[in-house]
Motif scaffolding. Structure first.
Motif, PDB file in Angstrom:
ATOM      1  N   SER A 207      -2.686   0.191   9.190  1.00  0.00           N
ATOM      2  CA  SER A 207      -2.093  -0.553  10.163  1.00  0.00           C
ATOM      3  C   SER A 207      -2.393  -2.194   8.478  1.00  0.00           C
ATOM      4  CB  SER A 207      -3.557  -1.240  10.626  1.00  0.00           C
ATOM      5  OG  SER A 207      -4.783  -1.532   9.929  1.00  0.00           O
ATOM      6  N   VAL A 208      -1.878  -1.110   7.262  1.00  0.00           N
ATOM      7  CA  VAL A 208      -1.788  -2.389   6.364  1.00  0.00           C
ATOM      8  C   VAL A 208      -1.092  -1.473   5.498  1.00  0.00           C
ATOM      9  CG1 VAL A 208      -4.235  -3.017   6.200  1.00  0.00           C
ATOM     10  CG2 VAL A 208      -3.958  -1.168   4.984  1.00  0.00           C
ATOM     11  N   LEU A 209      -0.128  -0.513   5.782  1.00  0.00           N
ATOM     12  CA  LEU A 209       0.801  -0.074   4.932  1.00  0.00           C
ATOM     13  C   LEU A 209       1.585  -0.663   4.008  1.00  0.00           C
ATOM     14  CD1 LEU A 209       1.165   3.830   6.058  1.00  0.00           C
ATOM     15  CD2 LEU A 209       0.315   2.872   4.148  1.00  0.00           C
ATOM     16  N   ASP A 210       1.572  -1.472   5.258  1.00  0.00           N
ATOM     17  CA  ASP A 210       3.389  -2.566   4.180  1.00  0.00           C
ATOM     18  C   ASP A 210       2.876  -3.741   3.587  1.00  0.00           C
ATOM     19  OD1 ASP A 210       5.821  -0.674   4.796  1.00  0.00           O
ATOM     20  OD2 ASP A 210       5.079  -0.844   6.904  1.00  0.00           O
ATOM     21  N   GLN A 211       1.454  -3.821   3.477  1.00  0.00           N
ATOM     22  CA  GLN A 211       1.250  -5.721   3.441  1.00  0.00           C
ATOM     23  C   GLN A 211       0.490  -4.993   1.685  1.00  0.00           C
ATOM     24  OE1 GLN A 211      -2.639  -5.715   6.522  1.00  0.00           O
ATOM     25  NE2 GLN A 211      -2.501  -7.496   4.728  1.00  0.00           N
ATOM     26  N   THR A 212       0.793  -6.320   1.139  1.00  0.00           N
ATOM     27  CA  THR A 212       0.754  -5.926  -0.264  1.00  0.00           C
ATOM     28  C   THR A 212      -0.200  -6.351  -0.483  1.00  0.00           C
ATOM     29  OG1 THR A 212       0.990  -8.463  -0.893  1.00  0.00           O
ATOM     30  CG2 THR A 212       3.239  -7.242  -0.703  1.00  0.00           C
ATOM     31  N   ILE A 213      -1.349  -5.575  -1.482  1.00  0.00           N
ATOM     32  CA  ILE A 213      -1.833  -5.185  -1.632  1.00  0.00           C
ATOM     33  C   ILE A 213      -2.869  -6.431  -1.892  1.00  0.00           C
ATOM     34  CG2 ILE A 213      -4.062  -4.088  -4.266  1.00  0.00           C
ATOM     35  CD1 ILE A 213      -1.655  -2.238  -4.194  1.00  0.00           C
ATOM     36  N   GLU A 214      -2.341  -7.668  -2.770  1.00  0.00           N
ATOM     37  CA  GLU A 214      -3.450  -9.217  -2.894  1.00  0.00           C
ATOM     38  C   GLU A 214      -3.739  -9.612  -1.843  1.00  0.00           C
ATOM     39  OE1 GLU A 214      -0.258 -10.805  -5.334  1.00  0.00           O
ATOM     40  OE2 GLU A 214       1.015 -11.002  -3.905  1.00  0.00           O
ATOM     41  N   THR A 215      -2.592  -9.711  -0.541  1.00  0.00           N
ATOM     42  CA  THR A 215      -3.222  -9.925   0.723  1.00  0.00           C
ATOM     43  C   THR A 215      -4.804  -8.863   1.217  1.00  0.00           C
ATOM     44  OG1 THR A 215      -1.936  -8.315   1.902  1.00  0.00           O
ATOM     45  CG2 THR A 215      -1.124 -10.592   0.849  1.00  0.00           C
ATOM     46  N   LEU A 216      -5.150  -7.777   0.697  1.00  0.00           N
ATOM     47  CA  LEU A 216      -5.516  -6.864   2.007  1.00  0.00           C
ATOM     48  C   LEU A 216      -7.134  -8.213   2.036  1.00  0.00           C
ATOM     49  CD1 LEU A 216      -4.702  -3.482   0.423  1.00  0.00           C
ATOM     50  CD2 LEU A 216      -4.336  -4.664   2.991  1.00  0.00           C
TER      51      LEU A 216
ATOM     52  N   HIS B  91      -2.704  12.275   4.863  1.00  0.00           N
ATOM     53  CA  HIS B  91      -4.065  12.914   4.546  1.00  0.00           C
ATOM     54  C   HIS B  91      -5.207  12.039   4.346  1.00  0.00           C
ATOM     55  CE1 HIS B  91      -7.416  15.035   4.274  1.00  0.00           C
ATOM     56  NE2 HIS B  91      -7.959  14.407   3.268  1.00  0.00           N
ATOM     57  N   VAL B  92      -4.892  11.109   3.530  1.00  0.00           N
ATOM     58  CA  VAL B  92      -5.825  10.178   3.011  1.00  0.00           C
ATOM     59  C   VAL B  92      -5.044   8.299   3.208  1.00  0.00           C
ATOM     60  CG1 VAL B  92      -5.270  10.477   0.424  1.00  0.00           C
ATOM     61  CG2 VAL B  92      -3.594   8.787   0.899  1.00  0.00           C
TER      62      VAL B  92
ATOM     63  N   GLY C 233     -12.542  -4.514   1.593  1.00  0.00           N
ATOM     64  CA  GLY C 233     -12.806  -3.832   1.775  1.00  0.00           C
ATOM     65  C   GLY C 233     -11.567  -2.302   2.005  1.00  0.00           C
ATOM     66  N   PHE C 234     -10.550  -2.970   2.162  1.00  0.00           N
ATOM     67  CA  PHE C 234      -9.200  -1.921   2.022  1.00  0.00           C
ATOM     68  C   PHE C 234      -8.658  -2.102   1.127  1.00  0.00           C
ATOM     69  CE2 PHE C 234      -8.392  -3.001   6.593  1.00  0.00           C
ATOM     70  CZ  PHE C 234      -7.910  -1.915   7.331  1.00  0.00           C
ATOM     71  N   ARG C 235      -9.446  -2.838  -0.267  1.00  0.00           N
ATOM     72  CA  ARG C 235      -8.496  -2.911  -1.410  1.00  0.00           C
ATOM     73  C   ARG C 235      -9.040  -1.371  -1.865  1.00  0.00           C
ATOM     74  NH1 ARG C 235      -7.865  -8.437  -4.489  1.00  0.00           N
ATOM     75  NH2 ARG C 235      -7.019  -9.435  -2.897  1.00  0.00           N
ATOM     76  N   ARG C 236     -11.000  -1.640  -1.755  1.00  0.00           N
ATOM     77  CA  ARG C 236     -11.702  -0.240  -1.667  1.00  0.00           C
ATOM     78  C   ARG C 236     -10.994   0.802  -1.504  1.00  0.00           C
ATOM     79  NH1 ARG C 236     -13.800   0.172  -7.062  1.00  0.00           N
ATOM     80  NH2 ARG C 236     -15.935   0.819  -6.819  1.00  0.00           N
ATOM     81  N   ARG C 237     -10.786   0.770  -0.036  1.00  0.00           N
ATOM     82  CA  ARG C 237     -10.430   1.539   0.611  1.00  0.00           C
ATOM     83  C   ARG C 237      -8.690   2.852  -0.276  1.00  0.00           C
ATOM     84  NH1 ARG C 237     -10.298   1.296   7.028  1.00  0.00           N
ATOM     85  NH2 ARG C 237     -12.063   0.045   6.780  1.00  0.00           N
ATOM     86  N   VAL C 238      -7.933   1.752  -0.606  1.00  0.00           N
ATOM     87  CA  VAL C 238      -7.163   2.395  -1.119  1.00  0.00           C
ATOM     88  C   VAL C 238      -7.206   2.839  -2.557  1.00  0.00           C
ATOM     89  CG1 VAL C 238      -4.764   0.842  -2.348  1.00  0.00           C
ATOM     90  CG2 VAL C 238      -5.297   0.322  -0.019  1.00  0.00           C
ATOM     91  N   GLY C 239      -8.000   2.023  -3.458  1.00  0.00           N
ATOM     92  CA  GLY C 239      -9.156   2.563  -4.655  1.00  0.00           C
ATOM     93  C   GLY C 239      -9.361   4.138  -4.418  1.00  0.00           C
ATOM     94  N   LEU C 240     -10.089   4.016  -2.840  1.00  0.00           N
ATOM     95  CA  LEU C 240     -10.890   5.688  -2.267  1.00  0.00           C
ATOM     96  C   LEU C 240      -9.534   6.079  -2.440  1.00  0.00           C
ATOM     97  CD1 LEU C 240     -13.705   5.324  -0.464  1.00  0.00           C
ATOM     98  CD2 LEU C 240     -13.578   6.788  -3.006  1.00  0.00           C
TER      99      LEU C 240
ATOM    100  N   VAL D   9       0.718  -1.212  -0.241  1.00  0.00           N
ATOM    101  CA  VAL D   9      -0.361   0.328   0.350  1.00  0.00           C
ATOM    102  C   VAL D   9       0.238   0.947   0.049  1.00  0.00           C
ATOM    103  CG1 VAL D   9      -1.661   1.240   1.429  1.00  0.00           C
ATOM    104  CG2 VAL D   9      -1.648  -1.578   1.086  1.00  0.00           C
ATOM    105  N   ARG D  10       2.177   0.684   0.728  1.00  0.00           N
ATOM    106  CA  ARG D  10       3.167   2.626   0.239  1.00  0.00           C
ATOM    107  C   ARG D  10       3.791   2.427  -0.374  1.00  0.00           C
ATOM    108  NH1 ARG D  10       5.231   4.417   5.324  1.00  0.00           N
ATOM    109  NH2 ARG D  10       5.092   2.493   6.619  1.00  0.00           N
ATOM    110  N   GLY D  11       3.897   1.508  -0.976  1.00  0.00           N
ATOM    111  CA  GLY D  11       4.754   1.678  -2.378  1.00  0.00           C
ATOM    112  C   GLY D  11       3.282   2.139  -3.362  1.00  0.00           C
ATOM    113  N   PHE D  12       2.238   1.376  -3.291  1.00  0.00           N
ATOM    114  CA  PHE D  12       1.537   1.899  -4.169  1.00  0.00           C
ATOM    115  C   PHE D  12       1.564   3.552  -4.525  1.00  0.00           C
ATOM    116  CE2 PHE D  12      -3.262   2.156  -5.502  1.00  0.00           C
ATOM    117  CZ  PHE D  12      -3.124   2.115  -6.866  1.00  0.00           C
ATOM    118  N   LEU D  13       0.841   3.931  -2.956  1.00  0.00           N
ATOM    119  CA  LEU D  13       0.295   5.174  -2.913  1.00  0.00           C
ATOM    120  C   LEU D  13       1.443   6.200  -3.422  1.00  0.00           C
ATOM    121  CD1 LEU D  13      -1.818   5.060   0.375  1.00  0.00           C
ATOM    122  CD2 LEU D  13      -2.755   5.259  -1.767  1.00  0.00           C
ATOM    123  N   ALA D  14       2.543   5.925  -3.150  1.00  0.00           N
ATOM    124  CA  ALA D  14       4.321   6.708  -3.065  1.00  0.00           C
ATOM    125  C   ALA D  14       3.890   6.588  -5.116  1.00  0.00           C
ATOM    126  CB  ALA D  14       5.370   6.050  -2.671  1.00  0.00           C
TER     127      ALA D  14
END
Length: 307
Positions: free
Chosen positions: A124-133, A115-116, A136-143, A91-96
């Motif tokens: 709590s999920v910044l260092d998880q890979t997106i495929e493990t989310l 902010h986001v 609901g959390f994937r939708r949040r990352v999309g937002l 998640v951290r890498g994707f947002l960067a």
């Protein structure tokens, strides 16, 4: 603003969207509604610059989506249907990565990412890979990727699809919070979304706009507008109550549910029947669990308009 004029998309003999014309002003949250296959997603993709219109024009904050595409996209945050993400990235890498694409630098970059992450509760999920989310959390990352650059316009395609009730509440609260200073368009087939967040609704069917009104205005088209629902505590009183309510001169029709001892009285055009039903219940000695006035049923209006 968002503005479209006669926006049309054809795929061979199939017309996915035809003559779609509307505009959205700052502060509006527009619900773009329609059954599956009605042309909602196609229209959203044309506005976002991912699909080229066959005819017509559209603009985002004055930037034409065809001739000034980059400027239009820079003013836009877009959450596609399904929110496709890079599953192997954290998640951290994707947002960067998204911050890089949006040319965010220095202090503004730090503040927007913070902010986001805070508002979408991603810490709590910044260092998880997106495929493990979870979904609901994937939708949040999309937002998060849609709003990281603080765009004035948001286009959200099915933003709560697949989320549980708690997650839907969180996303809707975020949309309501952002609506104060943004233009937001939400493409959805979930009617409760309209009541929850939208100030206006457009209904599209078979590629064409068939209604454009406020949620209250649409509800007022329902045959249940100003209907009165009465639920009895004693089912044994249902027969007598049914006959008494049906005899009221201002009642046009009566629906009865024996399963939950409920009567729904529909008024004649322009009539107000709540006082009469309340008086009748007291006069007949009816034991009530509930007595309420209906504003109208969007699902019934939706079915009538799109059938």
């Amino acid at each position: 603003m968002i503005k479209t004029e006669h926006l049309t998309k054809r795929y061979g003999a199939l017309t996915a969207a035809e003559d779609v014309t509307f505009q959205v002003e700052p502060g509006e949250v527009l619900g773009f509604l329609g059954p599956n296959g009605a042309g909602k997603t196609t229209t959203m993709r044309m506005l976002a610059g991912f699909v080229t219109p066959t005819a017509g024009t559209g603009s985002i904050c004055g930037h034409d989506i065809g001739s000034d595409t980059l400027a239009a996209k820079s003013a836009l945050g877009y959450l596609p249907e399904g929110a496709p993400l890079y599953g192997e990235m954290t998640v951290r890498g994707f947002l960067a990565f998204i911050a890089d694409l949006r040319a965010l630098e220095g202090e503004r970059r730090r503040l927007r990412l913070a902010h986001v992450i805070e508002h979408l509760q991603l810490g709590s999920v910044l260092d998880q890979t997106i495929e493990t989310l979870s979904k609901g959390f994937r939708r949040r990352v999309g937002l998060a990727q849609a709003i990281v650059h603080d765009p004035p316009v948001l286009i959200l395609d099915e933003p709560t699809d697949g989320l549980d009730p708690n997650q839907k509440h969180e996303v809707r609260a975020l949309i309501n919070d952002m609506a104060r200073d943004k233009i937001i368009v939400i493409s959805t087939h979930i009617l409760e979304e309209v009541d929850a967040v939208c100030t206006r609704a457009i209904i599209i069917a078979r590629g064409r706009i068939v209604a454009d009104d406020t949620p209250a205005g649409l509800a007022a088209r329902s045959r249940y507008h100003n209907a009165v629902s009465m639920q009895l505590a004693d089912p044994a009183q249902l027969g007598a109550a049914r006959a008494a309510v049906a005899a009221l001169p201002a009642v046009a029709d009566l629906e009865v549910s024996e399963r939950d001892a409920r009567l729904t009285a529909l008024p004649k055009a322009g009539a107000t029947i709540l006082p009469a039903l309340s008086e009748l219940a007291a006069r007949q000695g009816l034991k009530l669990k509930e007595l309420h006035l209906e504003s109208g049923r969007l699902d019934e209006v939706f079915r009538t308009i799109t059938a």
